[in-house]
Design an enzyme around this catalytic site. Structure first.
Site, PDB file in Angstrom:
ATOM      1  N   ASN A  60       0.859  -1.186   0.000  1.00 43.50           N
ATOM      2  CA  ASN A  60       0.000   0.000   0.000  1.00 43.50           C
ATOM      3  C   ASN A  60       0.894   1.235   0.000  1.00 43.50           C
ATOM      4  O   ASN A  60       2.036   1.180   0.449  1.00 43.50           O
ATOM      5  CB  ASN A  60      -0.874   0.015   1.259  1.00 43.50           C
ATOM      6  CG  ASN A  60      -1.826   1.204   1.301  1.00 43.50           C
ATOM      7  OD1 ASN A  60      -2.432   1.565   0.276  1.00 43.50           O
ATOM      8  ND2 ASN A  60      -1.961   1.827   2.458  1.00 43.50           N
ATOM      9  N   SER A  75       4.767   6.876   2.358  1.00 49.52           N
ATOM     10  CA  SER A  75       5.359   5.592   2.718  1.00 49.52           C
ATOM     11  C   SER A  75       4.743   4.469   1.903  1.00 49.52           C
ATOM     12  O   SER A  75       3.524   4.430   1.715  1.00 49.52           O
ATOM     13  CB  SER A  75       5.087   5.264   4.194  1.00 49.52           C
ATOM     14  OG  SER A  75       5.430   6.328   5.052  1.00 49.52           O
ATOM     15  N   HIS A  85       0.824   5.220   1.405  1.00 48.06           N
ATOM     16  CA  HIS A  85       0.093   6.055   2.358  1.00 48.06           C
ATOM     17  C   HIS A  85       0.708   7.454   2.393  1.00 48.06           C
ATOM     18  O   HIS A  85       1.933   7.580   2.445  1.00 48.06           O
ATOM     19  CB  HIS A  85       0.137   5.409   3.745  1.00 48.06           C
ATOM     20  CG  HIS A  85      -0.648   6.173   4.757  1.00 48.06           C
ATOM     21  ND1 HIS A  85      -2.021   6.078   4.846  1.00 48.06           N
ATOM     22  CD2 HIS A  85      -0.264   7.063   5.697  1.00 48.06           C
ATOM     23  CE1 HIS A  85      -2.441   6.887   5.808  1.00 48.06           C
ATOM     24  NE2 HIS A  85      -1.392   7.499   6.342  1.00 48.06           N
ATOM     25  N   ASP A 143      -2.709   0.701   8.180  1.00 44.31           N
ATOM     26  CA  ASP A 143      -1.538   1.559   7.955  1.00 44.31           C
ATOM     27  C   ASP A 143      -0.396   1.220   8.914  1.00 44.31           C
ATOM     28  O   ASP A 143       0.459   2.065   9.194  1.00 44.31           O
ATOM     29  CB  ASP A 143      -1.892   3.052   8.080  1.00 44.31           C
ATOM     30  CG  ASP A 143      -2.976   3.461   7.094  1.00 44.31           C
ATOM     31  OD1 ASP A 143      -2.974   2.943   5.964  1.00 44.31           O
ATOM     32  OD2 ASP A 143      -3.819   4.301   7.453  1.00 44.31           O
TER      33      ASP A 143
HETATM   34  C1  GAR Z   1      -2.707   8.804  -2.659  1.00 42.67           C
HETATM   35  O1  GAR Z   1      -2.257  10.005  -2.131  1.00 42.67           O
HETATM   36  C2  GAR Z   1      -2.524   7.696  -1.644  1.00 42.67           C
HETATM   37  O2  GAR Z   1      -1.378   7.859  -0.849  1.00 42.67           O
HETATM   38  C3  GAR Z   1      -3.765   7.831  -0.825  1.00 42.67           C
HETATM   39  O3  GAR Z   1      -4.776   8.121  -1.749  1.00 42.67           O
HETATM   40  C4  GAR Z   1      -4.220   8.839  -2.851  1.00 42.67           C
HETATM   41  C5  GAR Z   1      -4.662   8.186  -4.129  1.00 42.67           C
HETATM   42  O4  GAR Z   1      -4.315   8.966  -5.242  1.00 42.67           O
HETATM   43  N1  GAR Z   1      -4.049   6.646  -0.088  1.00 42.67           N
HETATM   44  C6  GAR Z   1      -4.591   6.619   1.117  1.00 42.67           C
HETATM   45  O5  GAR Z   1      -4.930   7.632   1.709  1.00 42.67           O
HETATM   46  C7  GAR Z   1      -4.772   5.244   1.711  1.00 42.67           C
HETATM   47  N2  GAR Z   1      -5.387   5.336   2.997  1.00 42.67           N
HETATM   48  P1  GAR Z   1      -4.386   8.368  -6.717  1.00 42.67           P
HETATM   49  O6  GAR Z   1      -5.772   7.734  -6.889  1.00 42.67           O
HETATM   50  O7  GAR Z   1      -4.232   9.558  -7.602  1.00 42.67           O
HETATM   51  O8  GAR Z   1      -3.300   7.368  -6.866  1.00 42.67           O
END
Ligand code: GAR
Length: 210
Positions: A107, A136, A109, A145
Protein backbone atom coordinates in the site's frame (compact mmCIF):
# COMPACT_ATOMS: atom_id res chain seq x y z
CA UNK A 1 6.37 -12.22 -16.12
CA UNK A 2 5.09 -11.52 -12.64
CA UNK A 3 1.42 -10.61 -12.48
CA UNK A 4 0.17 -7.50 -10.71
CA UNK A 5 -3.38 -6.59 -9.72
CA UNK A 6 -3.97 -2.97 -8.72
CA UNK A 7 -6.85 -1.88 -6.49
CA UNK A 8 -8.06 1.70 -6.69
CA UNK A 9 -10.95 3.94 -5.63
CA UNK A 10 -10.26 7.20 -7.40
CA UNK A 11 -8.08 9.16 -9.76
CA UNK A 12 -5.45 6.48 -10.07
CA UNK A 13 -2.44 8.75 -10.53
CA UNK A 14 -0.31 6.15 -8.74
CA UNK A 15 -1.73 3.51 -11.06
CA UNK A 16 -0.64 5.77 -13.94
CA UNK A 17 2.89 5.96 -12.52
CA UNK A 18 2.97 2.15 -12.47
CA UNK A 19 1.58 1.91 -16.01
CA UNK A 20 4.26 4.37 -17.17
CA UNK A 21 6.97 2.40 -15.37
CA UNK A 22 5.81 -0.80 -17.03
CA UNK A 23 5.77 0.92 -20.40
CA UNK A 24 9.37 2.07 -19.93
CA UNK A 25 10.54 -1.40 -18.89
CA UNK A 26 11.06 -0.36 -15.31
CA UNK A 27 8.82 -3.18 -13.98
CA UNK A 28 9.64 -6.83 -14.46
CA UNK A 29 5.95 -7.62 -14.31
CA UNK A 30 2.64 -6.88 -15.92
CA UNK A 31 -0.44 -5.16 -14.55
CA UNK A 32 -3.06 -7.73 -15.48
CA UNK A 33 -6.12 -6.09 -13.92
CA UNK A 34 -7.29 -2.94 -12.18
CA UNK A 35 -10.21 -3.25 -9.79
CA UNK A 36 -12.16 -0.33 -8.33
CA UNK A 37 -14.83 -0.30 -5.65
CA UNK A 38 -16.02 3.01 -7.14
CA UNK A 39 -17.48 2.39 -10.61
CA UNK A 40 -16.82 5.98 -11.70
CA UNK A 41 -13.17 6.04 -10.66
CA UNK A 42 -11.05 7.82 -13.27
CA UNK A 43 -8.37 5.19 -12.76
CA UNK A 44 -10.56 2.65 -14.58
CA UNK A 45 -10.30 4.83 -17.69
CA UNK A 46 -6.52 4.95 -17.31
CA UNK A 47 -6.51 1.13 -17.22
CA UNK A 48 -8.63 0.82 -20.37
CA UNK A 49 -6.49 3.39 -22.10
CA UNK A 50 -3.49 1.17 -21.39
CA UNK A 51 -5.30 -1.99 -22.56
CA UNK A 52 -5.53 -3.37 -19.05
CA UNK A 53 -8.62 -5.20 -17.85
CA UNK A 54 -10.68 -2.78 -15.76
CA UNK A 55 -13.15 -4.20 -13.25
CA UNK A 56 -15.74 -2.18 -11.33
CA UNK A 57 -16.79 -4.00 -8.18
CA UNK A 58 -19.07 -1.58 -6.31
CA UNK A 59 -19.08 -2.24 -2.58
CA UNK A 60 -22.58 -0.77 -2.29
CA UNK A 61 -23.98 -3.88 -3.93
CA UNK A 62 -22.88 -6.08 -1.03
CA UNK A 63 -24.57 -6.47 2.35
CA UNK A 64 -21.46 -6.77 4.47
CA UNK A 65 -17.76 -6.05 4.42
CA UNK A 66 -17.13 -9.78 4.52
CA UNK A 67 -19.37 -10.46 1.52
CA UNK A 68 -17.60 -7.71 -0.42
CA UNK A 69 -14.13 -8.90 0.45
CA UNK A 70 -15.17 -12.45 -0.51
CA UNK A 71 -16.21 -11.21 -3.94
CA UNK A 72 -13.01 -9.21 -4.24
CA UNK A 73 -10.90 -12.27 -3.40
CA UNK A 74 -12.67 -14.18 -6.18
CA UNK A 75 -11.99 -11.52 -8.79
CA UNK A 76 -8.36 -11.16 -7.71
CA UNK A 77 -7.77 -14.94 -7.65
CA UNK A 78 -9.00 -15.22 -11.23
CA UNK A 79 -5.96 -13.18 -12.26
CA UNK A 80 -3.48 -15.29 -10.27
CA UNK A 81 -1.39 -12.30 -9.18
CA UNK A 82 2.05 -12.42 -7.63
CA UNK A 83 1.47 -8.98 -6.14
CA UNK A 84 -1.54 -6.91 -5.12
CA UNK A 85 -0.95 -3.16 -5.17
CA UNK A 86 -3.28 -0.85 -3.28
CA UNK A 87 -3.17 2.53 -5.00
CA UNK A 88 -5.62 4.85 -3.31
CA UNK A 89 -7.95 1.97 -2.45
CA UNK A 90 -10.01 3.66 0.24
CA UNK A 91 -11.49 0.67 2.02
CA UNK A 92 -10.68 -1.05 5.24
CA UNK A 93 -9.94 -4.69 4.51
CA UNK A 94 -11.20 -7.63 6.55
CA UNK A 95 -8.69 -9.87 8.36
CA UNK A 96 -9.68 -12.72 6.05
CA UNK A 97 -8.74 -10.63 3.02
CA UNK A 98 -5.45 -9.47 4.51
CA UNK A 99 -4.48 -13.01 5.55
CA UNK A 100 -5.27 -14.32 2.08
CA UNK A 101 -2.67 -12.03 0.49
CA UNK A 102 -0.29 -11.52 3.41
CA UNK A 103 3.25 -10.84 2.24
CA UNK A 104 2.18 -10.04 -1.29
CA UNK A 105 0.18 -6.84 -0.83
CA UNK A 106 1.65 -3.34 -0.79
CA UNK A 107 0.00 0.00 0.00
CA UNK A 108 1.05 3.61 -0.36
CA UNK A 109 0.09 6.06 2.36
CA UNK A 110 0.38 9.86 2.31
CA UNK A 111 2.45 10.35 5.47
CA UNK A 112 5.74 9.38 7.03
CA UNK A 113 4.42 6.33 8.86
CA UNK A 114 4.00 5.61 11.71
CA UNK A 115 2.94 9.28 11.87
CA UNK A 116 -0.57 10.09 10.65
CA UNK A 117 -2.14 6.75 9.99
CA UNK A 118 -5.71 7.03 8.68
CA UNK A 119 -7.32 9.90 6.78
CA UNK A 120 -6.69 13.65 6.30
CA UNK A 121 -2.96 13.23 6.76
CA UNK A 122 -1.97 16.55 5.13
CA UNK A 123 -4.37 18.65 7.21
CA UNK A 124 -3.23 16.97 10.42
CA UNK A 125 0.44 17.39 9.57
CA UNK A 126 -0.13 21.10 8.82
CA UNK A 127 -2.14 21.63 12.00
CA UNK A 128 0.72 20.13 14.01
CA UNK A 129 3.21 22.40 12.28
CA UNK A 130 5.54 19.54 11.37
CA UNK A 131 8.64 20.42 9.35
CA UNK A 132 8.80 17.09 7.52
CA UNK A 133 6.09 15.21 5.74
CA UNK A 134 5.99 12.63 2.96
CA UNK A 135 4.72 9.23 1.94
CA UNK A 136 5.36 5.59 2.72
CA UNK A 137 5.10 2.28 0.91
CA UNK A 138 4.36 -0.59 3.28
CA UNK A 139 3.27 -4.21 3.37
CA UNK A 140 -0.38 -4.54 4.29
CA UNK A 141 -1.12 -6.32 7.56
CA UNK A 142 -4.23 -6.45 9.71
CA UNK A 143 -3.21 -3.29 11.51
CA UNK A 144 -4.51 -0.37 9.42
CA UNK A 145 -1.54 1.56 7.96
CA UNK A 146 0.58 -0.40 10.43
CA UNK A 147 2.44 -2.97 8.32
CA UNK A 148 6.22 -2.90 7.88
CA UNK A 149 7.43 0.13 5.96
CA UNK A 150 9.52 -0.51 2.85
CA UNK A 151 10.29 2.90 1.40
CA UNK A 152 9.59 6.52 2.28
CA UNK A 153 10.05 9.87 0.57
CA UNK A 154 10.49 12.82 2.85
CA UNK A 155 9.88 16.47 2.02
CA UNK A 156 10.14 19.78 3.81
CA UNK A 157 6.94 21.56 4.76
CA UNK A 158 7.19 25.29 4.10
CA UNK A 159 5.34 27.96 6.04
CA UNK A 160 3.12 28.80 3.08
CA UNK A 161 2.09 25.23 2.31
CA UNK A 162 -1.64 24.49 2.28
CA UNK A 163 -3.40 21.14 2.21
CA UNK A 164 -3.52 21.41 -1.58
CA UNK A 165 0.14 22.29 -2.14
CA UNK A 166 1.24 19.63 0.30
CA UNK A 167 -0.98 17.03 -1.30
CA UNK A 168 0.50 17.85 -4.69
CA UNK A 169 4.08 17.63 -3.42
CA UNK A 170 3.38 14.31 -1.72
CA UNK A 171 1.70 12.93 -4.82
CA UNK A 172 4.76 13.72 -6.92
CA UNK A 173 6.89 11.74 -4.43
CA UNK A 174 4.42 8.88 -4.40
CA UNK A 175 4.73 8.56 -8.16
CA UNK A 176 8.51 8.30 -7.79
CA UNK A 177 8.72 5.75 -5.00
CA UNK A 178 5.82 3.38 -5.67
CA UNK A 179 7.22 1.97 -8.95
CA UNK A 180 10.60 1.49 -7.24
CA UNK A 181 9.14 -0.48 -4.33
CA UNK A 182 6.96 -2.54 -6.68
CA UNK A 183 10.00 -3.35 -8.80
CA UNK A 184 11.96 -4.46 -5.72
CA UNK A 185 9.15 -6.83 -4.86
CA UNK A 186 8.92 -8.19 -8.41
CA UNK A 187 12.66 -8.77 -8.43
CA UNK A 188 12.30 -10.85 -5.27
CA UNK A 189 14.47 -8.44 -3.30
CA UNK A 190 11.73 -7.46 -0.89
CA UNK A 191 10.29 -10.04 1.48
CA UNK A 192 7.77 -10.03 4.26
CA UNK A 193 7.93 -12.30 7.26
CA UNK A 194 6.01 -12.03 10.52
CA UNK A 195 5.52 -8.31 10.90
CA UNK A 196 8.83 -7.29 9.35
CA UNK A 197 10.31 -6.73 5.94
CA UNK A 198 13.72 -7.49 4.46
CA UNK A 199 15.55 -6.10 1.46
CA UNK A 200 18.16 -8.35 -0.14
CA UNK A 201 17.95 -10.48 2.97
CA UNK A 202 18.65 -7.63 5.39
CA UNK A 203 16.07 -6.32 7.84
CA UNK A 204 14.76 -2.91 6.85
CA UNK A 205 14.96 -0.07 9.35
CA UNK A 206 11.66 0.80 11.10
CA UNK A 207 10.99 3.61 8.64
CA UNK A 208 12.01 1.58 5.61
CA UNK A 209 14.47 2.97 3.06
CA UNK A 210 14.48 6.74 2.67
C1 GAR B 1 -2.71 8.80 -2.66
O1 GAR B 1 -2.26 10.01 -2.13
C2 GAR B 1 -2.52 7.70 -1.64
O2 GAR B 1 -1.38 7.86 -0.85
C3 GAR B 1 -3.76 7.83 -0.82
O3 GAR B 1 -4.78 8.12 -1.75
C4 GAR B 1 -4.22 8.84 -2.85
C5 GAR B 1 -4.66 8.19 -4.13
O4 GAR B 1 -4.31 8.97 -5.24
N1 GAR B 1 -4.05 6.65 -0.09
C6 GAR B 1 -4.59 6.62 1.12
O5 GAR B 1 -4.93 7.63 1.71
C7 GAR B 1 -4.77 5.24 1.71
N2 GAR B 1 -5.39 5.34 3.00
P1 GAR B 1 -4.39 8.37 -6.72
O6 GAR B 1 -5.77 7.73 -6.89
O7 GAR B 1 -4.23 9.56 -7.60
O8 GAR B 1 -3.30 7.37 -6.87
Amino acid sequence: ARRIVVLISGSGSNLQALIDAQRHDRLCGEIVAVISNEPDAYGLKRALEADIEAVALPHREYDSRDAYDGALIKVIDRHEPDLIVLAGFMRILTPRFVQRFLGKMLNIHPSLLPAYQGLNTHARALADGVKQHGCSVHFVTEELDGGPVVLQAELNVSSDDTVDTLKEKVHAREHLIYPIAVQWFLQGRLKYSTESATMDGHPLPPHGMR
